[in-house]
Design a protein around this motif. Sequence first.
Motif, PDB file in Angstrom:
ATOM      1  N   VAL A  65       0.842  -1.201   0.000  1.00 38.15           N
ATOM      2  CA  VAL A  65       0.000   0.000   0.000  1.00 38.15           C
ATOM      3  C   VAL A  65       0.875   1.248   0.000  1.00 38.15           C
ATOM      4  O   VAL A  65       0.572   2.236  -0.676  1.00 38.15           O
ATOM      5  CB  VAL A  65      -0.956  -0.014   1.213  1.00 38.15           C
ATOM      6  CG1 VAL A  65      -1.677   1.310   1.352  1.00 38.15           C
ATOM      7  CG2 VAL A  65      -1.949  -1.148   1.087  1.00 38.15           C
ATOM      8  N   LYS A  66       1.980   1.203   0.724  1.00 40.39           N
ATOM      9  CA  LYS A  66       2.908   2.344   0.754  1.00 40.39           C
ATOM     10  C   LYS A  66       3.477   2.612  -0.638  1.00 40.39           C
ATOM     11  O   LYS A  66       3.532   3.759  -1.088  1.00 40.39           O
ATOM     12  CB  LYS A  66       4.049   2.067   1.736  1.00 40.39           C
ATOM     13  CG  LYS A  66       5.053   3.191   1.835  1.00 40.39           C
ATOM     14  CD  LYS A  66       6.137   2.877   2.836  1.00 40.39           C
ATOM     15  CE  LYS A  66       7.216   2.087   2.144  1.00 40.39           C
ATOM     16  NZ  LYS A  66       8.444   1.933   2.910  1.00 40.39           N
ATOM     17  N   GLU A  67       3.867   1.553  -1.344  1.00 37.47           N
ATOM     18  CA  GLU A  67       4.419   1.716  -2.694  1.00 37.47           C
ATOM     19  C   GLU A  67       3.358   2.187  -3.685  1.00 37.47           C
ATOM     20  O   GLU A  67       3.634   3.034  -4.546  1.00 37.47           O
ATOM     21  CB  GLU A  67       5.036   0.399  -3.169  1.00 37.47           C
ATOM     22  CG  GLU A  67       6.239  -0.036  -2.356  1.00 37.47           C
ATOM     23  CD  GLU A  67       7.366   0.967  -2.415  1.00 37.47           C
ATOM     24  OE1 GLU A  67       7.609   1.555  -3.481  1.00 37.47           O
ATOM     25  OE2 GLU A  67       8.005   1.173  -1.363  1.00 37.47           O
ATOM     26  N   ILE A  68       2.146   1.665  -3.579  1.00 39.71           N
ATOM     27  CA  ILE A  68       1.062   2.077  -4.474  1.00 39.71           C
ATOM     28  C   ILE A  68       0.724   3.546  -4.254  1.00 39.71           C
ATOM     29  O   ILE A  68       0.496   4.297  -5.212  1.00 39.71           O
ATOM     30  CB  ILE A  68      -0.178   1.180  -4.271  1.00 39.71           C
ATOM     31  CG1 ILE A  68       0.112  -0.228  -4.797  1.00 39.71           C
ATOM     32  CG2 ILE A  68      -1.403   1.763  -4.944  1.00 39.71           C
ATOM     33  CD1 ILE A  68      -0.936  -1.248  -4.454  1.00 39.71           C
ATOM     34  N   THR A  69       0.712   3.987  -3.007  1.00 38.50           N
ATOM     35  CA  THR A  69       0.436   5.388  -2.702  1.00 38.50           C
ATOM     36  C   THR A  69       1.510   6.298  -3.280  1.00 38.50           C
ATOM     37  O   THR A  69       1.201   7.353  -3.857  1.00 38.50           O
ATOM     38  CB  THR A  69       0.335   5.593  -1.179  1.00 38.50           C
ATOM     39  OG1 THR A  69      -0.636   4.685  -0.652  1.00 38.50           O
ATOM     40  CG2 THR A  69      -0.063   7.011  -0.848  1.00 38.50           C
ATOM     41  N   ALA A  70       2.770   5.892  -3.164  1.00 37.93           N
ATOM     42  CA  ALA A  70       3.861   6.698  -3.724  1.00 37.93           C
ATOM     43  C   ALA A  70       3.737   6.788  -5.244  1.00 37.93           C
ATOM     44  O   ALA A  70       3.944   7.862  -5.825  1.00 37.93           O
ATOM     45  CB  ALA A  70       5.206   6.095  -3.333  1.00 37.93           C
ATOM     46  N   MET A  71       3.375   5.690  -5.899  1.00 40.23           N
ATOM     47  CA  MET A  71       3.209   5.704  -7.358  1.00 40.23           C
ATOM     48  C   MET A  71       2.031   6.576  -7.773  1.00 40.23           C
ATOM     49  O   MET A  71       2.100   7.293  -8.774  1.00 40.23           O
ATOM     50  CB  MET A  71       3.026   4.287  -7.882  1.00 40.23           C
ATOM     51  CG  MET A  71       4.302   3.487  -7.907  1.00 40.23           C
ATOM     52  SD  MET A  71       4.106   1.896  -8.693  1.00 40.23           S
ATOM     53  CE  MET A  71       3.505   0.938  -7.327  1.00 40.23           C
ATOM     54  N   LEU A  72       0.943   6.549  -6.995  1.00 41.24           N
ATOM     55  CA  LEU A  72      -0.217   7.368  -7.316  1.00 41.24           C
ATOM     56  C   LEU A  72       0.087   8.855  -7.166  1.00 41.24           C
ATOM     57  O   LEU A  72      -0.345   9.670  -7.980  1.00 41.24           O
ATOM     58  CB  LEU A  72      -1.395   6.969  -6.425  1.00 41.24           C
ATOM     59  CG  LEU A  72      -2.740   7.577  -6.735  1.00 41.24           C
ATOM     60  CD1 LEU A  72      -3.161   7.278  -8.167  1.00 41.24           C
ATOM     61  CD2 LEU A  72      -3.776   7.056  -5.768  1.00 41.24           C
ATOM     62  N   ILE A  73       0.864   9.208  -6.150  1.00 38.48           N
ATOM     63  CA  ILE A  73       1.277  10.601  -5.975  1.00 38.48           C
ATOM     64  C   ILE A  73       2.135  11.058  -7.156  1.00 38.48           C
ATOM     65  O   ILE A  73       1.969  12.161  -7.674  1.00 38.48           O
ATOM     66  CB  ILE A  73       2.013  10.784  -4.631  1.00 38.48           C
ATOM     67  CG1 ILE A  73       1.041  10.621  -3.474  1.00 38.48           C
ATOM     68  CG2 ILE A  73       2.705  12.142  -4.565  1.00 38.48           C
ATOM     69  CD1 ILE A  73       1.696  10.564  -2.119  1.00 38.48           C
ATOM     70  N   GLU A  74       3.046  10.212  -7.613  1.00 36.20           N
ATOM     71  CA  GLU A  74       3.876  10.544  -8.781  1.00 36.20           C
ATOM     72  C   GLU A  74       3.030  10.671 -10.050  1.00 36.20           C
ATOM     73  O   GLU A  74       3.263  11.565 -10.869  1.00 36.20           O
ATOM     74  CB  GLU A  74       4.958   9.485  -8.986  1.00 36.20           C
ATOM     75  CG  GLU A  74       6.055   9.543  -7.963  1.00 36.20           C
ATOM     76  CD  GLU A  74       6.843  10.834  -8.042  1.00 36.20           C
ATOM     77  OE1 GLU A  74       7.130  11.300  -9.163  1.00 36.20           O
ATOM     78  OE2 GLU A  74       7.161  11.375  -6.971  1.00 36.20           O
ATOM     79  N   LEU A  75       2.037   9.791 -10.206  1.00 32.58           N
ATOM     80  CA  LEU A  75       1.156   9.853 -11.374  1.00 32.58           C
ATOM     81  C   LEU A  75       0.379  11.157 -11.396  1.00 32.58           C
ATOM     82  O   LEU A  75       0.322  11.839 -12.422  1.00 32.58           O
ATOM     83  CB  LEU A  75       0.189   8.672 -11.383  1.00 32.58           C
ATOM     84  CG  LEU A  75      -0.912   8.729 -12.440  1.00 32.58           C
ATOM     85  CD1 LEU A  75      -0.331   8.403 -13.808  1.00 32.58           C
ATOM     86  CD2 LEU A  75      -2.030   7.790 -12.084  1.00 32.58           C
ATOM     87  N   LEU A  76      -0.199  11.532 -10.270  1.00 31.49           N
ATOM     88  CA  LEU A  76      -0.973  12.766 -10.217  1.00 31.49           C
ATOM     89  C   LEU A  76      -0.087  13.996 -10.342  1.00 31.49           C
ATOM     90  O   LEU A  76      -0.527  15.029 -10.849  1.00 31.49           O
ATOM     91  CB  LEU A  76      -1.780  12.815  -8.918  1.00 31.49           C
ATOM     92  CG  LEU A  76      -2.889  11.778  -8.801  1.00 31.49           C
ATOM     93  CD1 LEU A  76      -3.557  11.873  -7.441  1.00 31.49           C
ATOM     94  CD2 LEU A  76      -3.897  11.907  -9.914  1.00 31.49           C
ATOM     95  N   GLY A  77       1.170  13.903  -9.922  1.00 31.84           N
ATOM     96  CA  GLY A  77       2.096  15.010 -10.072  1.00 31.84           C
ATOM     97  C   GLY A  77       2.546  15.219 -11.503  1.00 31.84           C
ATOM     98  O   GLY A  77       2.961  16.308 -11.889  1.00 31.84           O
ATOM     99  N   SER A  78       2.460  14.178 -12.323  1.00 34.05           N
ATOM    100  CA  SER A  78       2.915  14.279 -13.708  1.00 34.05           C
ATOM    101  C   SER A  78       1.844  14.810 -14.656  1.00 34.05           C
ATOM    102  O   SER A  78       2.126  15.058 -15.819  1.00 34.05           O
ATOM    103  CB  SER A  78       3.387  12.907 -14.205  1.00 34.05           C
ATOM    104  OG  SER A  78       2.292  12.014 -14.311  1.00 34.05           O
ATOM    105  N   ILE A  79       0.634  15.002 -14.174  1.00 40.90           N
ATOM    106  CA  ILE A  79      -0.444  15.514 -15.021  1.00 40.90           C
ATOM    107  C   ILE A  79      -0.213  16.991 -15.286  1.00 40.90           C
ATOM    108  O   ILE A  79      -0.004  17.779 -14.380  1.00 40.90           O
ATOM    109  CB  ILE A  79      -1.808  15.274 -14.355  1.00 40.90           C
ATOM    110  CG1 ILE A  79      -2.079  13.774 -14.290  1.00 40.90           C
ATOM    111  CG2 ILE A  79      -2.913  15.985 -15.103  1.00 40.90           C
ATOM    112  CD1 ILE A  79      -3.330  13.410 -13.555  1.00 40.90           C
TER     113      ILE A  79
END
Length: 102
Positions: A65-79
């Motif tokens: 869950v920690k890794e998925i959250t970090a990836m989701l934050i990076e995804l939303l930051g790249s928009i």
Amino acid sequence: MSNRGLRIIWLKVHTENGKRFRLSFPVSLNVFRELLDSFQDLIIVICLFVPKSFVPRNSISVHAVKEITAMLIELLGSITDDGPYDLVNVEADGVKVYIKIR
């Protein structure tokens, strides 16, 4: 006043199983990222007390869950501000789920 920097995530759920149920929920992208950031901080503290060698039984581990959250934050930051995005557009068994960024 320009709202070009304001990105909104629209979550829409429609069901048609006898009764019609519609849920449309707008969330600012910046607010959502801040909430994810706070959630990630909480998960990092929890991961300090949970061993990595934990064998989950039909569940997701806290470290995943920690890794998925970090990836989701990076995804939303790249928009970027290039245009609207349709992240999810799924229809199955009378249920429609849309996640759009406008």
